[in-house]
Design a protein around this motif. Structure first.
Motif, PDB file in Angstrom:
ATOM      1  N   VAL A  42     102.668 120.747  -5.602  1.00 17.33           N
ATOM      2  CA  VAL A  42     102.530 119.292  -5.495  1.00 17.33           C
ATOM      3  C   VAL A  42     101.146 118.931  -4.982  1.00 17.33           C
ATOM      4  CG1 VAL A  42     103.414 117.214  -4.378  1.00 17.33           C
ATOM      5  CG2 VAL A  42     105.008 118.979  -5.148  1.00 17.33           C
ATOM      6  N   ARG A  45      98.559 119.397  -7.856  1.00 18.73           N
ATOM      7  CA  ARG A  45      98.648 118.435  -8.948  1.00 18.73           C
ATOM      8  C   ARG A  45      98.278 117.017  -8.528  1.00 18.73           C
ATOM      9  NH1 ARG A  45      98.886 122.635 -11.030  1.00 18.73           N
ATOM     10  NH2 ARG A  45     100.379 123.411 -12.598  1.00 18.73           N
ATOM     11  N   VAL A  72     108.080 112.166  -5.591  1.00 15.02           N
ATOM     12  CA  VAL A  72     108.416 113.457  -6.203  1.00 15.02           C
ATOM     13  C   VAL A  72     109.276 114.286  -5.253  1.00 15.02           C
ATOM     14  CG1 VAL A  72     107.441 115.678  -6.905  1.00 15.02           C
ATOM     15  CG2 VAL A  72     106.426 113.550  -7.748  1.00 15.02           C
ATOM     16  N   LEU A  95     106.646 116.031 -11.988  1.00 19.84           N
ATOM     17  CA  LEU A  95     105.262 115.557 -11.898  1.00 19.84           C
ATOM     18  C   LEU A  95     104.814 114.915 -13.206  1.00 19.84           C
ATOM     19  CD1 LEU A  95     103.745 118.597  -9.960  1.00 19.84           C
ATOM     20  CD2 LEU A  95     103.887 116.253  -9.102  1.00 19.84           C
TER      21      LEU A  95
END
Length: 353
Positions: A42, A45, A72, A95
């Protein structure tokens, strides 16, 4: 709500910081992953920094990135609360597509379940061994097309889930009683000159070319059930040439690797479609193994049938690759090279068309 974002004025929060609190520490461990690898994904990204303290996660970064990361993490935690697993693939899907928003009021009777679409727009394909979810927007559109159209094409590079999702939908429809059998086929182009040299009977010679279809089935059904269904002809896995002269009614039919079907073979296969059946054609235009000068039936069918009512054509790109991230990079590199060749007025020597 099971997970709460503490207000910015709370003592634990600082400017530029978002704090998430999770009531179940065991689920939080699964959310973070081994050695916090899920959090690292996470972070990479979305460009945020995440630290864990007790049952809280501290997020630092730009406000928009923190908001998206929090959403998320909320969605993944809710997935764990529902008894579902969280793996890198699910994180990548969340995502790419955004967190799922479930709204029971949107479909109180669950009437959309027949078509594979659940509350809040989430599409779930339910099979005996697992529940499969699309991981990109193109996959979502493709799965919806498989439920909504009697003839659907999935065209694009390897690793985009074209065949896997098609087989999953076929199994789901069979288990729901909407079709009576599943028929999976492939052109055995590579075997054309070499089958006679392979040991065994016709089935033993052909089976190696059909193995990816067996693998997909075994992902969705217990192995013993697959074997029994094959013995009872409820599931058929056969080369494309074996389809000639048949009318396939009340069946879910998949033609895989269709780029290696000739024009005549493709027309023959498409006209096998019978009453109460659904047909899916999958293939990759960049992996044609036909002899030079032989036109791919997939390429021709895409051109001829584009715009025909009742026919759906979903086109995948490198952005839809859901295998190892390096596969997506490889596909993208080949696509870029092909574009460069076309702009330069040259074509690859191995396209087979």
């Amino acid at each position: 709500m099971a997970v709460t974002a503490l207000p910015a004025t709370a003592a634990a929060a600082q400017p530029g910081e978002t704090v998430l609190e999770f009531p179940d520490n065991f689920l939080l461990i699964d959310l973070c992953g081994e050695h916090d690898r899920h959090l690292a994904l996470v972070e990479d990204r979305l460009g945020v920094q995440i630290n864990r303290r007790g049952n809280r996660l501290m997020l630092w970064g730009e406000e928009e990135a923190r908001t998206r990361a929090a959403a998320v993490l909320h969605s993944l935690y809710q997935r764990l609360e529902a008894g579902r697993s969280v793996e890198p693939g699910e994180i990548e899907a969340t995502l790419r597509m955004g967190p799922a928003r479930r709204d029971p009021a949107a479909d109180p009777a669950g009437q959309q379940d027949l078509f594979g679409e659940g509350p809040g727009g989430r599409i779930e394909i339910k099979t005996r061994r697992k529940v499969v979810e699309p991981r990109t927007e193109t996959q979502r559109a493709y799965v919806r097309a498989l439920y909504d159209h009697e003839l659907a094409f999935g065209i694009g590079p390897a690793g985009t889930g074209k065949t896997y999702l098609a087989v999953a939908v076929g199994v789901s429809l069979f288990l729901g009683g909407h079709v009576d059998r599943i028929i999976l086929s492939r052109p055995a182009v590579e075997a054309g000159e070499r089958l006679g040299f392979l040991p065994g009977d016709a089935k033993e010679k052909v089976d190696p070319y059909m193995q990816p279809l067996y693998d997909a089935l075994n992902d969705f059904l217990p192995a013993r059930q697959v074997q029994k269904m094959i013995e009872e002809k409820v599931i058929e896995i056969a080369p494309l040439a074996f389809m000639r002269g048949r009318t396939l009614s009340h069946a879910f039919i998949v033609l895989d690797e269709a780029q290696n079907a000739t024009s005549m073979q493709m027309k023959m296969f498409l006209t096998r479609l019978g009453e109460g059946s659904r047909m899916v054609i999958t293939g990759d235009r960049t992996q044609i193994d036909l002899p030079r000068g032989v036109v791919s039936g997939l390429v021709e069918a895409e051109r001829v049938l584009s715009g025909v009512p009742g026919v759906s054509i979903t086109r995948f790109t490198a952005r839809d690759v859901v295998r190892h991230p390096l596969v997506a990079a490889i596909v993208a590199a080949y696509e870029a090279d092909a574009e460069t060749r076309l702009r330069g007025g040259t074509t690859p020597t191995d396209e087979g068309v």
